[in-house]
Design a protein around this motif. Structure first.
Motif, PDB file in Angstrom:
ATOM      1  N   LEU A   1      -1.954  18.835 -46.177  1.00 46.43           N
ATOM      2  CA  LEU A   1      -0.817  20.170 -46.436  1.00 46.43           C
ATOM      3  C   LEU A   1      -0.998  20.740 -47.884  1.00 46.43           C
ATOM      4  N   GLY A   2      -1.820  20.923 -48.483  1.00 41.58           N
ATOM      5  CA  GLY A   2      -2.777  21.439 -49.522  1.00 41.58           C
ATOM      6  C   GLY A   2      -1.629  21.264 -51.062  1.00 41.58           C
ATOM      7  N   ILE A   3      -1.507  19.748 -51.388  1.00 39.66           N
ATOM      8  CA  ILE A   3      -1.052  18.845 -52.374  1.00 39.66           C
ATOM      9  C   ILE A   3      -2.346  18.853 -52.836  1.00 39.66           C
ATOM     10  N   ASP A   4      -2.642  18.521 -54.090  1.00 36.13           N
ATOM     11  CA  ASP A   4      -3.166  17.878 -54.894  1.00 36.13           C
ATOM     12  C   ASP A   4      -3.330  16.701 -55.474  1.00 36.13           C
ATOM     13  N   ALA A   5      -3.425  15.246 -54.237  1.00 39.46           N
ATOM     14  CA  ALA A   5      -3.096  14.247 -54.380  1.00 39.46           C
ATOM     15  C   ALA A   5      -4.215  13.196 -54.466  1.00 39.46           C
ATOM     16  N   SER A   6      -4.346  12.323 -55.496  1.00 46.59           N
ATOM     17  CA  SER A   6      -5.379  11.517 -55.541  1.00 46.59           C
ATOM     18  C   SER A   6      -4.380   9.875 -55.725  1.00 46.59           C
TER      19      SER A   6
ATOM     20  N   LEU B   1       1.187   1.865 -52.525  1.00 44.79           N
ATOM     21  CA  LEU B   1       0.836   1.297 -51.780  1.00 44.79           C
ATOM     22  C   LEU B   1      -0.399   0.463 -52.687  1.00 44.79           C
ATOM     23  N   GLU B   2      -0.500  -0.879 -51.244  1.00 44.39           N
ATOM     24  CA  GLU B   2      -1.374  -2.409 -51.794  1.00 44.39           C
ATOM     25  C   GLU B   2      -2.445  -1.982 -51.018  1.00 44.39           C
ATOM     26  N   ASP B   3      -2.917  -1.232 -50.295  1.00 44.24           N
ATOM     27  CA  ASP B   3      -4.284  -1.298 -50.229  1.00 44.24           C
ATOM     28  C   ASP B   3      -4.719   0.154 -49.450  1.00 44.24           C
ATOM     29  N   LYS B   4      -6.725  -0.176 -49.537  1.00 48.61           N
ATOM     30  CA  LYS B   4      -7.417   1.161 -49.888  1.00 48.61           C
ATOM     31  C   LYS B   4      -6.972   1.991 -48.690  1.00 48.61           C
ATOM     32  N   LYS B   5      -7.417   1.557 -46.797  1.00 47.35           N
ATOM     33  CA  LYS B   5      -6.789   2.707 -46.587  1.00 47.35           C
ATOM     34  C   LYS B   5      -5.944   3.306 -45.891  1.00 47.35           C
ATOM     35  N   THR B   6      -4.485   2.579 -46.104  1.00 45.34           N
ATOM     36  CA  THR B   6      -3.148   3.362 -46.380  1.00 45.34           C
ATOM     37  C   THR B   6      -3.560   4.532 -47.294  1.00 45.34           C
ATOM     38  N   ALA B   7      -3.696   3.401 -48.276  1.00 38.30           N
ATOM     39  CA  ALA B   7      -3.644   4.620 -50.037  1.00 38.30           C
ATOM     40  C   ALA B   7      -4.630   6.069 -49.248  1.00 38.30           C
ATOM     41  N   VAL B   8      -5.142   5.763 -48.834  1.00 38.82           N
ATOM     42  CA  VAL B   8      -6.329   6.843 -48.849  1.00 38.82           C
ATOM     43  C   VAL B   8      -6.167   7.376 -47.825  1.00 38.82           C
ATOM     44  N   ALA B   9      -5.188   7.038 -46.827  1.00 42.93           N
ATOM     45  CA  ALA B   9      -4.936   7.823 -45.265  1.00 42.93           C
ATOM     46  C   ALA B   9      -3.726   9.122 -45.809  1.00 42.93           C
ATOM     47  N   TRP B  10      -2.808   8.082 -46.437  1.00 47.55           N
ATOM     48  CA  TRP B  10      -1.694   9.318 -47.126  1.00 47.55           C
ATOM     49  C   TRP B  10      -2.080  10.078 -48.270  1.00 47.55           C
ATOM     50  N   ARG B  11      -3.027  10.056 -48.875  1.00 52.14           N
ATOM     51  CA  ARG B  11      -3.417  11.031 -49.649  1.00 52.14           C
ATOM     52  C   ARG B  11      -4.175  12.112 -49.188  1.00 52.14           C
ATOM     53  N   ASP B  12      -5.274  11.506 -47.937  1.00 51.37           N
ATOM     54  CA  ASP B  12      -6.186  12.905 -47.718  1.00 51.37           C
ATOM     55  C   ASP B  12      -4.910  13.621 -46.409  1.00 51.37           C
ATOM     56  N   GLN B  13      -3.621  12.446 -45.947  1.00 56.07           N
ATOM     57  CA  GLN B  13      -2.627  13.923 -45.592  1.00 56.07           C
ATOM     58  C   GLN B  13      -2.054  14.757 -46.289  1.00 56.07           C
TER      59      GLN B  13
ATOM     60  N   SER C   1       7.762  16.896 -56.021  1.00 53.97           N
ATOM     61  CA  SER C   1       9.394  17.010 -55.208  1.00 53.97           C
ATOM     62  C   SER C   1       8.734  17.517 -53.703  1.00 53.97           C
ATOM     63  N   GLN C   2       7.169  18.725 -53.730  1.00 57.98           N
ATOM     64  CA  GLN C   2       7.171  18.817 -51.861  1.00 57.98           C
ATOM     65  C   GLN C   2       6.348  18.095 -51.558  1.00 57.98           C
ATOM     66  N   ALA C   3       5.265  17.063 -52.489  1.00 62.19           N
ATOM     67  CA  ALA C   3       4.905  16.000 -51.436  1.00 62.19           C
ATOM     68  C   ALA C   3       5.601  14.851 -51.536  1.00 62.19           C
ATOM     69  N   ASN C   4       6.573  14.524 -52.334  1.00 61.75           N
ATOM     70  CA  ASN C   4       8.203  13.910 -52.007  1.00 61.75           C
ATOM     71  C   ASN C   4       8.462  14.042 -50.587  1.00 61.75           C
TER      72      ASN C   4
END
Length: 89
Positions: free
Chosen positions: A49-54, A33-45, A79-82
């Motif tokens: 849903l139980g994925i350890d995203a960063s 992703l290209e901007d912090k706001k969008t990246a953090v929103a996807w991470r939080d989603q 796989s699940q995150a994708n």
């Protein structure tokens, strides 16, 4: 999942975008992703849903919060995150 399990391994000091953090070495990229706001929103989603995203970056973001930001997950959750990302796009 309990809140304790959800927050496992995260501290209040964890930055929204980790730059050069060795804890995420070996994690798989789900999206770039290209901007912090969008990246953090996807991470939080994904986290909701139980994925350890960063979110990680190779270099500090510019003053507007832009740069190459990698949404990463542990290899066993890729796989699940994708599937989730593809379903939400």
């Amino acid at each position: 999942m309990s809140i304790r399990g959800f927050l496992r391994g995260r501290t209040a000091a964890d930055p929204a975008i980790a730059v050069g953090d060795p804890r995420m070495e070996g994690w798989e990229t789900v999206s770039v992703l290209e901007d912090k706001k969008t990246a953090v929103a996807w991470r939080d989603q994904l986290r909701a849903l139980g994925i350890d995203a960063s979110c990680v970056a190779d270099h500090p973001l510019d003053r507007f919060g832009r740069g190459d930001i990698y949404l990463v997950v542990p290899p066993e959750q890729w796989s699940q995150a994708n599937e989730i990302i593809e379903g939400l796009e």
